[in-house]
Design a protein around this motif. Structure first.
Motif, PDB file in Angstrom:
ATOM      1  N   ARG A  19       0.836  -1.209   0.000  1.00  0.00           N
ATOM      2  CA  ARG A  19       0.000   0.000   0.000  1.00  0.00           C
ATOM      3  C   ARG A  19       0.868   1.256   0.000  1.00  0.00           C
ATOM      4  O   ARG A  19       0.634   2.187  -0.771  1.00  0.00           O
ATOM      5  N   VAL A  20       1.894   1.290   0.847  1.00  0.00           N
ATOM      6  CA  VAL A  20       2.772   2.457   0.935  1.00  0.00           C
ATOM      7  C   VAL A  20       3.527   2.639  -0.384  1.00  0.00           C
ATOM      8  O   VAL A  20       3.690   3.759  -0.858  1.00  0.00           O
ATOM      9  N   ASP A  22       2.481   1.825  -3.396  1.00  0.00           N
ATOM     10  CA  ASP A  22       1.531   2.387  -4.359  1.00  0.00           C
ATOM     11  C   ASP A  22       1.291   3.873  -4.100  1.00  0.00           C
ATOM     12  O   ASP A  22       1.253   4.681  -5.026  1.00  0.00           O
ATOM     13  N   GLU A  23       1.121   4.237  -2.830  1.00  0.00           N
ATOM     14  CA  GLU A  23       0.876   5.638  -2.482  1.00  0.00           C
ATOM     15  C   GLU A  23       2.090   6.499  -2.813  1.00  0.00           C
ATOM     16  O   GLU A  23       1.947   7.604  -3.351  1.00  0.00           O
ATOM     17  N   ALA A  26       2.223   7.096  -6.512  1.00  0.00           N
ATOM     18  CA  ALA A  26       1.241   8.099  -6.940  1.00  0.00           C
ATOM     19  C   ALA A  26       1.720   9.504  -6.606  1.00  0.00           C
ATOM     20  O   ALA A  26       1.567  10.439  -7.405  1.00  0.00           O
ATOM     21  N   ILE A  27       2.332   9.661  -5.446  1.00  0.00           N
ATOM     22  CA  ILE A  27       2.854  10.978  -5.051  1.00  0.00           C
ATOM     23  C   ILE A  27       3.972  11.399  -5.999  1.00  0.00           C
ATOM     24  O   ILE A  27       3.998  12.534  -6.484  1.00  0.00           O
TER      25      ILE A  27
END
Length: 88
Positions: A19-20, A22-23, A26-27
């Motif tokens: 999850r981290v 992927d985030e 995106a950032i």
């Protein structure tokens, strides 16, 4: 990504890594889009809004009496707060 987390002294639980990742991706993608903009006519700034001093003028005024300020101090000394020594 884990290397960056270690540098930032972040502990990411094993179940959060995907999850981290992927985030963070995106950032970084969003930040990368800024490089696509033509900013040649934009003056560099340190803040997006004009900053003004929002403080009132510093004028002397009555304050809390010393006795009231020290009323709950555990160990006042000579009209001041006594605190543990700091340093070596």
């Amino acid at each position: 990504m884990l290397h960056v987390a270690r540098l930032a002294r972040l502990e990411i639980p094993e179940e959060e890594i995907d999850r981290v990742r992927d985030e963070l991706g995106a950032i970084l993608e969003a930040v990368g889009k800024v490089s696509e903009l033509d900013l040649s006519d934009v003056e560099p700034t340190s803040h997006p809004l004009d900053l003004v001093n929002v403080w009132d003028e510093d004028e002397p005024r009555p304050s809390l009496p010393r006795e009231d300020a020290l009323a709950n101090a555990p160990d006042p000394a000579d009209g001041a707060f006594r605190v543990p020594a700091v340093g070596s």
